[in-house]
Write an enzyme that holds these catalytic residues in place. Structure first.
Site, PDB file in Angstrom:
ATOM      1  N   ARG A  84       1.070  -0.674  -0.092  1.00 59.91           N
ATOM      2  CA  ARG A  84      -0.286   0.092   0.081  1.00 59.91           C
ATOM      3  C   ARG A  84       0.887   0.941  -0.106  1.00 59.91           C
ATOM      4  NH1 ARG A  84      -2.681   3.343   4.505  1.00 59.91           N
ATOM      5  NH2 ARG A  84      -3.810   4.417   3.917  1.00 59.91           N
ATOM      6  N   HIS A 143      -3.231  10.848   0.202  1.00 55.32           N
ATOM      7  CA  HIS A 143      -2.096  10.299   2.121  1.00 55.32           C
ATOM      8  C   HIS A 143      -1.629  12.363   2.353  1.00 55.32           C
ATOM      9  CE1 HIS A 143      -0.597   7.544   4.675  1.00 55.32           C
ATOM     10  NE2 HIS A 143      -0.829   8.416   5.321  1.00 55.32           N
ATOM     11  N   GLU A 171      -7.302   8.347   6.365  1.00 60.47           N
ATOM     12  CA  GLU A 171      -7.125   9.654   7.638  1.00 60.47           C
ATOM     13  C   GLU A 171      -7.595  10.866   7.193  1.00 60.47           C
ATOM     14  OE1 GLU A 171      -4.106   9.461   9.785  1.00 60.47           O
ATOM     15  OE2 GLU A 171      -4.232   6.873  10.191  1.00 60.47           O
ATOM     16  N   ASN A 206      -7.048   2.038  10.127  1.00 60.60           N
ATOM     17  CA  ASN A 206      -5.614   2.279  10.433  1.00 60.60           C
ATOM     18  C   ASN A 206      -6.067   2.510  12.802  1.00 60.60           C
ATOM     19  OD1 ASN A 206      -4.506   2.121   8.150  1.00 60.60           O
ATOM     20  ND2 ASN A 206      -4.805   4.838   8.580  1.00 60.60           N
ATOM     21  N   TYR A 218      -3.871   1.493  15.622  1.00 60.41           N
ATOM     22  CA  TYR A 218      -2.748   0.733  16.326  1.00 60.41           C
ATOM     23  C   TYR A 218      -3.046   1.326  18.180  1.00 60.41           C
ATOM     24  CZ  TYR A 218      -0.405   3.368  12.269  1.00 60.41           C
ATOM     25  OH  TYR A 218      -0.050   3.873  11.516  1.00 60.41           O
ATOM     26  N   GLU A 258      -3.409  -0.290   8.435  1.00 61.07           N
ATOM     27  CA  GLU A 258      -2.608  -0.015   9.043  1.00 61.07           C
ATOM     28  C   GLU A 258      -2.960  -0.274  10.504  1.00 61.07           C
ATOM     29  OE1 GLU A 258      -0.796   4.263   9.171  1.00 61.07           O
ATOM     30  OE2 GLU A 258      -1.734   4.826   7.169  1.00 61.07           O
TER      31      GLU A 258
END
Length: 492
Positions: free
Chosen positions: A95, A140, A186, A317, A319, A390
């Protein structure tokens, strides 16, 4: 500092058995990810135009270590070397994002930059030669600077037209080989960090109470417009899919109190509901309307129709996670959080934390959070296809450490083991998760943190010619993919 949470998550703990490739469906996609501004460099080569991040990173005081990504990790010249690494490690997909200002240096779409088209054609062809599927992100964060300076960037509705022209140009030039498209990465981060907190390009804070939501609104419309063009003119012929990538940290209520449970639900609506509700439920979440009133832009009926089901998959995404409590004190000190009336908690009295701390101040290792997030999306939005686009963690740059110390990234190995095990659990729970992308392939320019944080499974030696070195986490993935080889298959 908050008291220790009264809610427990024992039922969400990770099993002791180590996850293997065979725990996932055979057609599950495993990839690595990067973005153009963070890795490409060559900022003035190939007729590339300036982006808002070029201007922002060259503004004194904006980047923690005073750096920029003019060279970054030089993937523009080293893409073949990096693709060789992806292939050697065994990933199915890469990606990466296209720099809008490499395709249209001024962003306007009047004249295509042939050098930019040639570069991305070369990258795509090199990936396919190695059997790696390109996953292309169209935006992005690196908006062409001219669009920001001449018309206000994401604050001007005209940007929807320019983004659509750019997207279609990419479909025309690359869509015969690219089967997986992401419109925008995002949009929340662009809206909040770029137009509220001012810590990301374009660095605006002056009119945060309205600009935050306007920037998000126009990104949603740009996404839907590009999807409409793709589906109408290219999808049938090219046979691809197109989606939107959203970021979400899991919000776990601090206690069983109704006000804390409501606060956690609000937090999720202000993260992921902000963008998925208009797509799946025709409008912004009701709680956003209640709390923002006229500050929240309105969709016309035509725009609602354009947005409806305008994604083939949800890119997530993810985390980290936080405990959430109700708070009217706005401990974050910003309008976006004031409207939510929440406190995000990672540490409580006595110093205990929600999980082990990574390099970045915001990142704690909380594997059960990804399972909860995947299940939440699945249950709330009628089980859409989901790709984890992600997932990863960072180490602090340590100039005094020896190379072998930086390569032995034990915490990152543990992070991937446990987060992947949690993804397996989410699939067993019924979530339609179809792929997982590691962030990141390489250590790189980490936005306003500069080169002070390292997210890569491949170490980049900034002092010695940007040489690449595999970390323990890269070797762990190499072993992980071999664990999925059948007895009759050859291991190299």
């Amino acid at each position: 500092m908050a008291k220790k949470p009264t809610r427990h998550v024992k039922e969400w703990t990770i099993p002791d058995k180590e996850v293997t490739r065979t725990d996932f469906p055979s057609d599950f996609v495993f990839g690595v990810a990067t973005s153009a501004y963070q890795v490409e460099g060559a900022s003035k080569e190939g007729n590339r135009g300036a982006s808002i991040w070029d201007a922002f990173s060259h503004t004194e005081g904006k980047i923690l270590d005073g750096s920029n990504a003019d060279v970054a990790v030089d993937q523009y010249h080293r893409y073949k070397e990096d693709i060789e690494l992806i292939s050697m490690l065994g990933f199915d997909a890469y990606r990466f994002s296209i720099s809008w200002s490499r395709i249209f240096p001024d962003g306007l779409g009047t004249k295509v930059n042939d050098e930019g088209i040639k570069y991305y054609n070369n990258v795509i062809d090199a990936l396919l030669e190695k059997g790696i599927q390109p996953w292309v992100t169209l935006y992005h964060w690196d908006l062409p600077l001219h669009l920001d300076e001449s018309m206000g960037g994401w604050l001007n509705k005209q940007i929807v037209k320019y983004f659509t022209i750019y997207a279609e140009t990419c479909f025309v030039n690359f869509g015969d080989r690219v089967r997986n498209w992401i419109t925008i990465n995002e949009p929340l981060q662009t809206a909040v960090n770029g137009y509220c907190l001012g810590i990301f390009a374009p660095g605006r804070t002056e009119n945060a109470s309205t600009e935050t939501y306007l920037a998000a609104h126009h990104q949603l419309l740009a996404h839907a417009s590009a999807v409409s063009i793709y589906r109408t003119k290219y999808k049938e012929k090219q046979g691809g899919q197109i989606g939107l990538v959203l970021d979400c940290e899991w919000a776990e209520a601090l206690s069983d109190k109704t006000e804390d449970i409501s606060a956690a639900e609000r937090r999720l609506d202000f993260q992921i509901g902000w963008f998925l509700n208009p797509i799946y439920c025709t409008d912004y979440p009701e709680v956003m309307h209640e709390r923002l009133g006229d500050r929240l832009p309105k969709f016309s009926q035509e725009e609602k129709d354009l947005l409806r089901n305008s994604t083939d998959f949800v890119g997530l995404n993810h985390y980290t996670s936080r405990y959430i409590s109700h708070s009217t004190e706005n401990p974050e000190g910003h309008e976006f959080y004031e409207a939510q009336e929440i406190e995000r908690i990672a540490e409580w009295e006595g110093g205990e934390t929600i999980g082990e701390k990574a390099g970045s101040f915001w990142l704690y290792v909380v594997p059960w959070g990804i399972r909860k997030t995947l299940n939440y999306i699945s249950h709330k939005y009628n089980n859409p296809p989901i790709y984890v686009t992600e997932n990863g963690m960072d180490d602090e740059e340590d100039h005094s450490a020896e190379l072998h110390e930086m390569l032995d990234d034990k915490l990152r190995v543990a992070y991937f083991k446990d987060y992947l095990a949690a993804v397996v659990q989410a699939i067993k729970d019924g979530a339609d998760v179809r792929g997982y992308f590691v962030w990141s392939l390489l250590d790189n320019f980490e936005w306003c943190q500069g080169y002070t944080k390292r997210f890569g499974v491949v170490y980049v030696d900034y002092k010695n010619g940007l040489s690449r070195h595999l970390k323990s986490s890269a070797y762990w993935f190499l072993k992980f993919f071999k664990s999925g080889k059948g007895k009759g298959e050859k291991e190299e």
